[in-house]
Motif scaffolding. Structure first.
Motif, PDB file in Angstrom:
ATOM      1  N   PHE A 190       0.844  -1.197   0.000  1.00 58.59           N
ATOM      2  CA  PHE A 190       0.000   0.000   0.000  1.00 58.59           C
ATOM      3  C   PHE A 190       0.878   1.247   0.000  1.00 58.59           C
ATOM      4  O   PHE A 190       0.680   2.175  -0.795  1.00 58.59           O
ATOM      5  N   LEU A 191       1.877   1.273   0.886  1.00 55.64           N
ATOM      6  CA  LEU A 191       2.703   2.454   1.053  1.00 55.64           C
ATOM      7  C   LEU A 191       3.679   2.670  -0.097  1.00 55.64           C
ATOM      8  O   LEU A 191       4.074   3.804  -0.375  1.00 55.64           O
ATOM      9  N   SER A 192       4.040   1.591  -0.787  1.00 54.64           N
ATOM     10  CA  SER A 192       5.017   1.713  -1.874  1.00 54.64           C
ATOM     11  C   SER A 192       4.521   2.641  -2.978  1.00 54.64           C
ATOM     12  O   SER A 192       5.316   3.312  -3.642  1.00 54.64           O
ATOM     13  N   HIS A 193       3.204   2.679  -3.192  1.00 57.40           N
ATOM     14  CA  HIS A 193       2.641   3.531  -4.238  1.00 57.40           C
ATOM     15  C   HIS A 193       2.737   5.012  -3.892  1.00 57.40           C
ATOM     16  O   HIS A 193       2.666   5.864  -4.795  1.00 57.40           O
ATOM     17  N   LEU A 194       2.851   5.320  -2.607  1.00 51.16           N
ATOM     18  CA  LEU A 194       2.773   6.703  -2.145  1.00 51.16           C
ATOM     19  C   LEU A 194       4.141   7.353  -1.959  1.00 51.16           C
ATOM     20  O   LEU A 194       4.217   8.534  -1.605  1.00 51.16           O
ATOM     21  N   GLU A 195       5.196   6.612  -2.193  1.00 53.49           N
ATOM     22  CA  GLU A 195       6.540   7.146  -1.996  1.00 53.49           C
ATOM     23  C   GLU A 195       6.792   8.335  -2.927  1.00 53.49           C
ATOM     24  O   GLU A 195       6.476   8.302  -4.109  1.00 53.49           O
ATOM     25  N   GLY A 196       7.349   9.400  -2.358  1.00 49.04           N
ATOM     26  CA  GLY A 196       7.710  10.572  -3.144  1.00 49.04           C
ATOM     27  C   GLY A 196       6.578  11.537  -3.413  1.00 49.04           C
ATOM     28  O   GLY A 196       6.765  12.527  -4.128  1.00 49.04           O
ATOM     29  N   VAL A 197       5.386  11.273  -2.856  1.00 47.56           N
ATOM     30  CA  VAL A 197       4.227  12.148  -3.074  1.00 47.56           C
ATOM     31  C   VAL A 197       3.865  12.837  -1.767  1.00 47.56           C
ATOM     32  O   VAL A 197       3.765  12.182  -0.728  1.00 47.56           O
ATOM     33  N   ASP A 198       3.690  14.158  -1.819  1.00 49.05           N
ATOM     34  CA  ASP A 198       3.342  14.919  -0.613  1.00 49.05           C
ATOM     35  C   ASP A 198       1.848  15.127  -0.456  1.00 49.05           C
ATOM     36  O   ASP A 198       1.311  15.073   0.644  1.00 49.05           O
TER      37      ASP A 198
ATOM     38  N   SER B  44      -9.023  -0.788  10.111  1.00 44.72           N
ATOM     39  CA  SER B  44     -10.285  -0.590   9.394  1.00 44.72           C
ATOM     40  C   SER B  44     -10.071   0.263   8.150  1.00 44.72           C
ATOM     41  O   SER B  44     -10.725   0.062   7.120  1.00 44.72           O
ATOM     42  N   PHE B  45      -9.143   1.214   8.234  1.00 47.54           N
ATOM     43  CA  PHE B  45      -8.820   2.026   7.059  1.00 47.54           C
ATOM     44  C   PHE B  45      -8.259   1.143   5.958  1.00 47.54           C
ATOM     45  O   PHE B  45      -8.673   1.232   4.800  1.00 47.54           O
ATOM     46  N   ARG B  46      -7.339   0.272   6.311  1.00 47.98           N
ATOM     47  CA  ARG B  46      -6.725  -0.617   5.317  1.00 47.98           C
ATOM     48  C   ARG B  46      -7.742  -1.590   4.736  1.00 47.98           C
ATOM     49  O   ARG B  46      -7.653  -1.968   3.573  1.00 47.98           O
TER      50      ARG B  46
ATOM     51  N   TYR C 259      -6.477   0.516  -2.373  1.00 48.32           N
ATOM     52  CA  TYR C 259      -5.183   1.123  -2.683  1.00 48.32           C
ATOM     53  C   TYR C 259      -5.380   2.572  -3.114  1.00 48.32           C
ATOM     54  O   TYR C 259      -6.491   2.998  -3.474  1.00 48.32           O
ATOM     55  N   ILE C 260      -4.299   3.316  -3.053  1.00 49.10           N
ATOM     56  CA  ILE C 260      -4.220   4.659  -3.627  1.00 49.10           C
ATOM     57  C   ILE C 260      -2.993   4.631  -4.520  1.00 49.10           C
ATOM     58  O   ILE C 260      -1.872   4.428  -4.046  1.00 49.10           O
ATOM     59  N   ALA C 261      -3.183   4.806  -5.828  1.00 50.52           N
ATOM     60  CA  ALA C 261      -2.047   4.650  -6.747  1.00 50.52           C
ATOM     61  C   ALA C 261      -2.301   5.434  -8.031  1.00 50.52           C
ATOM     62  O   ALA C 261      -3.450   5.743  -8.383  1.00 50.52           O
TER      63      ALA C 261
ATOM     64  N   HIS D 279      -3.078  11.638 -12.997  1.00 52.36           N
ATOM     65  CA  HIS D 279      -4.322  11.149 -12.399  1.00 52.36           C
ATOM     66  C   HIS D 279      -4.034   9.938 -11.519  1.00 52.36           C
ATOM     67  O   HIS D 279      -3.267   9.059 -11.886  1.00 52.36           O
ATOM     68  N   TRP D 280      -4.652   9.920 -10.332  1.00 54.89           N
ATOM     69  CA  TRP D 280      -4.526   8.810  -9.394  1.00 54.89           C
ATOM     70  C   TRP D 280      -5.914   8.278  -9.054  1.00 54.89           C
ATOM     71  O   TRP D 280      -6.933   8.953  -9.261  1.00 54.89           O
ATOM     72  N   ASP D 281      -5.947   7.057  -8.517  1.00 55.95           N
ATOM     73  CA  ASP D 281      -7.191   6.446  -8.064  1.00 55.95           C
ATOM     74  C   ASP D 281      -7.106   6.090  -6.589  1.00 55.95           C
ATOM     75  O   ASP D 281      -6.120   5.501  -6.141  1.00 55.95           O
ATOM     76  N   LEU D 282      -8.124   6.458  -5.845  1.00 55.81           N
ATOM     77  CA  LEU D 282      -8.361   5.923  -4.509  1.00 55.81           C
ATOM     78  C   LEU D 282      -9.495   4.926  -4.667  1.00 55.81           C
ATOM     79  O   LEU D 282     -10.586   5.301  -5.118  1.00 55.81           O
ATOM     80  N   VAL D 283      -9.240   3.666  -4.342  1.00 53.57           N
ATOM     81  CA  VAL D 283     -10.198   2.603  -4.651  1.00 53.57           C
ATOM     82  C   VAL D 283     -10.768   2.016  -3.367  1.00 53.57           C
ATOM     83  O   VAL D 283     -10.028   1.518  -2.509  1.00 53.57           O
ATOM     84  N   TYR D 284     -12.095   2.092  -3.242  1.00 54.45           N
ATOM     85  CA  TYR D 284     -12.780   1.491  -2.104  1.00 54.45           C
ATOM     86  C   TYR D 284     -12.835  -0.029  -2.265  1.00 54.45           C
ATOM     87  O   TYR D 284     -13.043  -0.541  -3.377  1.00 54.45           O
TER      88      TYR D 284
END
Length: 202
Positions: free
Chosen positions: A23-31, A121-123, A128-130, A146-151
């Motif tokens: 999950f976290l690997s996709h968010l590296e380098g993004v503020d 519960s969040f996870r 994912y967010i990617a 463009h990114w996706d936050l997927v429920y």
């Protein structure tokens, strides 16, 4: 003192699960990731019928932000989202309706990371967010992606606890009221610097 050191050693030896690491690997380098919101929707993370479980987010790239640092960050981002991403026109009545009911916010990624690590519960509710595949080759890809936050389940867009968690990770434009005609005219008069890449490499 020895007991305290032992506790620290135990905590440091605990590794994050592969799921959290992924999950976290996709968010590296993004503020931050931006979202254009609908002030008439039940909440700022409500799915539209065409979204199919995915919430749209925008990563406005740092070089583009820096090239327009003379403009208020929220005004700059709102301008980019409505003019370059949605391509709404001020003289189109349907577009104008969307504009007066829109605002923008951004997800603070450091806050999202904390939720992923601390709240199971969040996870469970966010798959994912990617970045959306292929964004690096899209037109204007030097400006934003463009990114996706997927429920995990589309019905989670109505989950009050999850929405509260997401909102706790957000910074909302302080001017959240219905857009005035004067403000929209100001936004559409802004000239964003989109050619900074040639200037920087010349």
């Amino acid at each position: 003192m020895n007991d305290f050191d032992l506790i620290n050693d135990i905590e440091e030896s605990i590794e994050e699960s592969p799921e959290i690491q992924e999950f976290l690997s996709h968010l590296e380098g993004v503020d931050r990731l931006w979202r254009l919101t609908d002030l008439t929707a039940p909440n700022f993370f409500t799915l539209r019928p065409i979204d199919k479980g995915k919430i749209s987010l925008i990563d406005i790239l740092p070089a583009f932000i820096n090239a327009n640092s003379n403009i208020n960050l929220f005004d700059f981002s709102f301008c980019h989202l409505v003019k370059n991403i949605r391509k709404w026109k001020l003289d189109n009545p349907d577009h104008l309706t969307n504009l007066v009911n829109s605002n923008c916010l951004y997800l603070v990624i450091s806050e999202i990371v904390q939720r992923v690590r601390s709240d199971s519960s969040f996870r469970e509710k966010i798959s994912y967010i990617a970045i959306t595949p292929g964004q690096e080759s899209k037109p204007l890809s030097h400006l934003s992606h463009h990114w996706d936050l997927v429920y995990a389940d589309p019905e989670y867009d109505k989950d009050e606890d999850l929405i509260e968690l997401l909102m706790s990770c957000c910074e909302l434009n302080p001017d959240a009221s219905i857009r005035s005609e004067q403000y929209l005219e100001y936004i559409y008069q802004l000239e964003l610097n989109t050619t900074f890449h040639t200037a920087l490499t010349a």
